[in-house]
Design a protein around this motif. Structure first.
Motif, PDB file in Angstrom:
ATOM      1  N   PRO A 113     135.906  -2.138 -11.923  1.00 33.89           N
ATOM      2  CA  PRO A 113     135.502  -3.515 -12.229  1.00 33.89           C
ATOM      3  C   PRO A 113     136.613  -4.606 -11.787  1.00 33.89           C
ATOM      4  O   PRO A 113     138.044  -4.032 -11.952  1.00 33.89           O
ATOM      5  CB  PRO A 113     135.528  -3.640 -13.714  1.00 33.89           C
ATOM      6  CG  PRO A 113     136.364  -2.702 -14.461  1.00 33.89           C
ATOM      7  CD  PRO A 113     136.638  -1.585 -13.287  1.00 33.89           C
ATOM      8  N   MET A 114     136.385  -5.706 -11.461  1.00 37.26           N
ATOM      9  CA  MET A 114     137.539  -6.931 -11.297  1.00 37.26           C
ATOM     10  C   MET A 114     136.934  -8.032 -11.928  1.00 37.26           C
ATOM     11  O   MET A 114     135.926  -8.538 -11.443  1.00 37.26           O
ATOM     12  CB  MET A 114     137.663  -6.912  -9.691  1.00 37.26           C
ATOM     13  CG  MET A 114     138.810  -7.827  -9.452  1.00 37.26           C
ATOM     14  SD  MET A 114     139.367  -8.018  -7.767  1.00 37.26           S
ATOM     15  CE  MET A 114     140.349  -6.570  -7.790  1.00 37.26           C
ATOM     16  N   THR A 115     137.721  -8.719 -12.813  1.00 30.05           N
ATOM     17  CA  THR A 115     137.156  -9.933 -13.359  1.00 30.05           C
ATOM     18  C   THR A 115     137.131 -11.005 -12.517  1.00 30.05           C
ATOM     19  O   THR A 115     137.710 -10.968 -11.388  1.00 30.05           O
ATOM     20  CB  THR A 115     138.153 -10.412 -14.700  1.00 30.05           C
ATOM     21  OG1 THR A 115     139.403 -10.679 -13.857  1.00 30.05           O
ATOM     22  CG2 THR A 115     138.473  -9.399 -15.517  1.00 30.05           C
ATOM     23  N   PRO A 116     136.276 -12.155 -12.576  1.00 32.24           N
ATOM     24  CA  PRO A 116     136.017 -13.268 -11.702  1.00 32.24           C
ATOM     25  C   PRO A 116     137.401 -13.790 -11.152  1.00 32.24           C
ATOM     26  O   PRO A 116     137.594 -14.020 -10.135  1.00 32.24           O
ATOM     27  CB  PRO A 116     135.255 -14.128 -12.763  1.00 32.24           C
ATOM     28  CG  PRO A 116     134.356 -13.226 -13.613  1.00 32.24           C
ATOM     29  CD  PRO A 116     135.512 -12.322 -13.969  1.00 32.24           C
ATOM     30  N   ASN A 117     138.305 -14.149 -12.396  1.00 32.64           N
ATOM     31  CA  ASN A 117     139.715 -14.640 -11.944  1.00 32.64           C
ATOM     32  C   ASN A 117     140.570 -13.740 -11.052  1.00 32.64           C
ATOM     33  O   ASN A 117     141.087 -14.289 -10.160  1.00 32.64           O
ATOM     34  CB  ASN A 117     140.543 -14.931 -13.313  1.00 32.64           C
ATOM     35  CG  ASN A 117     140.066 -16.239 -14.008  1.00 32.64           C
ATOM     36  OD1 ASN A 117     139.514 -17.070 -13.543  1.00 32.64           O
ATOM     37  ND2 ASN A 117     140.364 -16.434 -15.119  1.00 32.64           N
ATOM     38  N   ASN A 118     140.550 -12.539 -11.375  1.00 39.67           N
ATOM     39  CA  ASN A 118     141.266 -11.604 -10.628  1.00 39.67           C
ATOM     40  C   ASN A 118     140.765 -11.502  -9.097  1.00 39.67           C
ATOM     41  O   ASN A 118     141.509 -11.311  -8.237  1.00 39.67           O
ATOM     42  CB  ASN A 118     141.422 -10.268 -11.306  1.00 39.67           C
ATOM     43  CG  ASN A 118     142.843  -9.651 -10.940  1.00 39.67           C
ATOM     44  OD1 ASN A 118     143.747 -10.481 -10.868  1.00 39.67           O
ATOM     45  ND2 ASN A 118     142.891  -8.454 -10.994  1.00 39.67           N
TER      46      ASN A 118
END
Lengths: 181, 223
Positions: A113-118
Motif C-alpha cells: 500500500p502507499m498512502t495518498p500523501n506518499n
C-alpha cells in the motif's frame, strides 16, 4: 544535402516517442507503468552504474536475479541512505525487467500500500529522477542522433557526432535493434 | 453495504480474576505485560489482580460478528478498581479486503474524522473530564501520541522503537493491519463495545464514501 536512410527514418520515429509513466494504487497493490522504448533500448546497452549524485536521487543500472536468471534493471532510490524527503525508506521503486528491455513497456504490480500523501511524493520524486535520468543520459543520445539525421553530409567520414561522456552509447544507439525497426 | 473490513483483532491490557497459575481463558494464555505495572506513566497506580497482563485475540472475521462475543468474554473482569489503570491500552487491529482501502486509511482526513467521531461519542457517554480516554484523545499518553506518519510505520518490520506509538499505527509489514491505539481499557466492557462498533462502522462508511478517490498519478518524462 540530407540523407534519410531507412534506418534513419525508423530511428527518428523511435526517438519521437514520448516516454510516459504512471503509478496507481489498486485494490491488489501499487501498479507502476512506464512506456519508453528508447529508454529500454538505452538501458539494454548499458552495463555501468549511473549516478546522478548530489544526495537526492540515484539512478543506477544493475542486475537483479529474477526467477533464476539475471535481469538487468534500473533502480531509482532516494539519497541519504535511501530515504525519501519524509524520512521513509524506499526499498524499491521499480525494476526494469527483461520484459521492459524487450518491449519498452513496464507493468509491475507491487503488493504494497502507499498512502495518498506518499503517492504524491513518490510520483514527484520518481518522475523527477527518471526525467533527470532521461534528459541527462538518454536524451543526449536522442539529440545527437537527431542532429545526425539532419546534418549528415555524404562527404563526411564520421557521419554521427559523438557524445564525449558516453563513448559507449553511440554505437549501440545508432543501430536500432531489429524489433524496433 | 459492501464489505470493506476483512479481519479484526484485539489487544487488551488489564487485570483479571480467577485461580492463580491458571489462565482465566480456556482458549488463550495471558501475556505478562510489563508496561502496565503502574510505573511507566506518572500517576498510574499498579493493578492488584490475580492475573495482570495483556490478552491478544486471533484474527477474527469481521462479518461473522463473533468479535463481539470474543470481546465481551475476554474483557478484564477483576474487581472494578483493579481492572485497569492509566497505562492500560485497548488496541484494535483491522485489515481491509482492498489494498487501496488500506492506503486510503492513511489519509489525515480519516484520522481527523475518526477523532471527531470519538470525541462526540465520549461526550454522549458522559465520560468524566478526568477520564483517561480524554488523555489519549489529546495525545498526552506517550504510548499514543498524535504523531502521524503512516508511511514510516508501514515499513516497520519488527516490534520496537517509537514509531508505532501513534494514535493509529499502520502495522503493514508486521500484521497487514491498522492498529487503533487511542482507546484505554475501559472498566466497562459495554463502553469498549460501543467504541469498537463505532470505529468499525465509521471506517466502513468512510471508505465507502471515498471509493471515488483516485490514487493515481501519471505524466510524461519530457518536461
Amino acid at each position: 544535402m540530407k540523407i534519410i536512410s531507412t534506418t534513419s527514418v525508423e530511428l527518428s520515429k523511435r526517438l519521437e516517442f514520448v516516454p510516459h509513466f504512471s503509478i496507481e494504487m489498486e485494490d491488489a497493490g501499487l501498479r507502476l507503468q512506464l512506456v519508453s522504448p528508447i529508454l529500454a533500448s538505452f538501458l539494454s546497452k548499458q552495463s555501468t552504474t549511473l549516478h546522478r549524485g548530489g544526495g537526492i536521487w540515484t539512478a543506477r543500472v544493475f542486475y537483479v536475479p529474477t526467477k533464476g536468471e539475471l535481469t538487468r534493471g534500473l533502480w531509482l532510490s532516494a539519497g541519504h541512505g535511501y530515504f525519501n524527503g519524509d524520512g521513509n525508506r524506499i526499498n524499491m521503486i521499480w525494476l526494469f525487467d527483461s520484459e521492459f528491455l524487450k518491449t519498452g513497456s513496464l507493468n509491475i504490480l507491487l503488493p504494497e500500500p502507499m498512502t495518498p500523501n506518499n503517492l504524491e511524493d513518490f510520483f514527484h520524486e520518481a518522475s523527477t529522477a527518471l526525467r533527470d535520468f532521461y534528459l541527462t543520459k538518454v536524451r543526449k543520445v536522442k539529440l545527437s542522433l537527431s542532429l545526425a539525421v539532419e546534418d549528415v553530409e555524404p562527404e563526411e567520414e564520421e557521419e554521427y557526432p559523438v557524445e564525449e561522456d558516453h563513448p559507449d552509447i553511440e554505437d549501440d544507439a545508432l543501430q536500432p535493434e531489429d524489433e524496433d525497426a | 453495504m459492501p464489505r470493506r473490513i476483512d479481519k479484526v483483532g484485539f489487544e487488551i491490557e488489564g487485570g483479571w480474576g480467577g485461580k492463580p497459575g491458571v489462565s482465566p481463558f480456556p482458549d488463550i494464555s495471558l501475556i505478562r505485560e510489563g508496561s502496565i505495572n503502574g510505573q511507566t506513566l506518572h500517576g498510574a497506580k499498579p493493578i492488584q489482580a490475580v492475573h495482570i497482563g495483556e490478552v491478544v485475540s486471533e484474527p477474527l472475521d469481521y462479518e461473522t460478528g463473533k468479535w463481539e462475543e470474543w470481546l465481551t468474554t475476554h474483557w478484564p473482569n477483576a474487581d472494578p478498581p483493579n481492572r485497569t489503570n492509566r497505562t492500560c491500552g485497548y488496541h484494535i487491529h483491522l485489515s481491509t479486503l482492498s489494498m487501496k482501502d488500506y492506503a486510503l486509511l492513511g489519509s489525515k482526513s480519516f484520522l481527523f474524522s475518526l477523532a471527531e467521531t470519538f470525541n462526540r461519542l465520549g461526550k454522549a457517554l458522559d465520560l468524566p473530564k478526568k477520564h483517561v480516554f480524554w488523555e489519549r484523545m489529546t495525545g498526552q499518553n506517550t504510548f499514543c501520541t498524535l504523531d502521524f506518519n503512516p508511511s514510516r510505520q508501514m515499513q516497520v518490520a519488527m516490534k520496537g522503537g517509537r514509531n508505532r506509538y501513534g494514535w493509529l499505527n499502520f502495522a503493514w509489514k508486521m500484521h497487514k493491519t491498522v492498529e487503533l491505539r487511542s482507546l484505554p481499557t475501559f472498566r466497562d466492557a459495554a463502553i469498549a463495545l460501543r467504541f469498537t462498533e463505532t470505529y468499525f462502522t465509521f471506517t466502513t462508511n468512510w471508505l465507502e464514501a471515498h471509493q471515488d478517490v483516485k490514487l493515481r498519478k501519471e505524466g510524461s518524462l519530457c518536461a
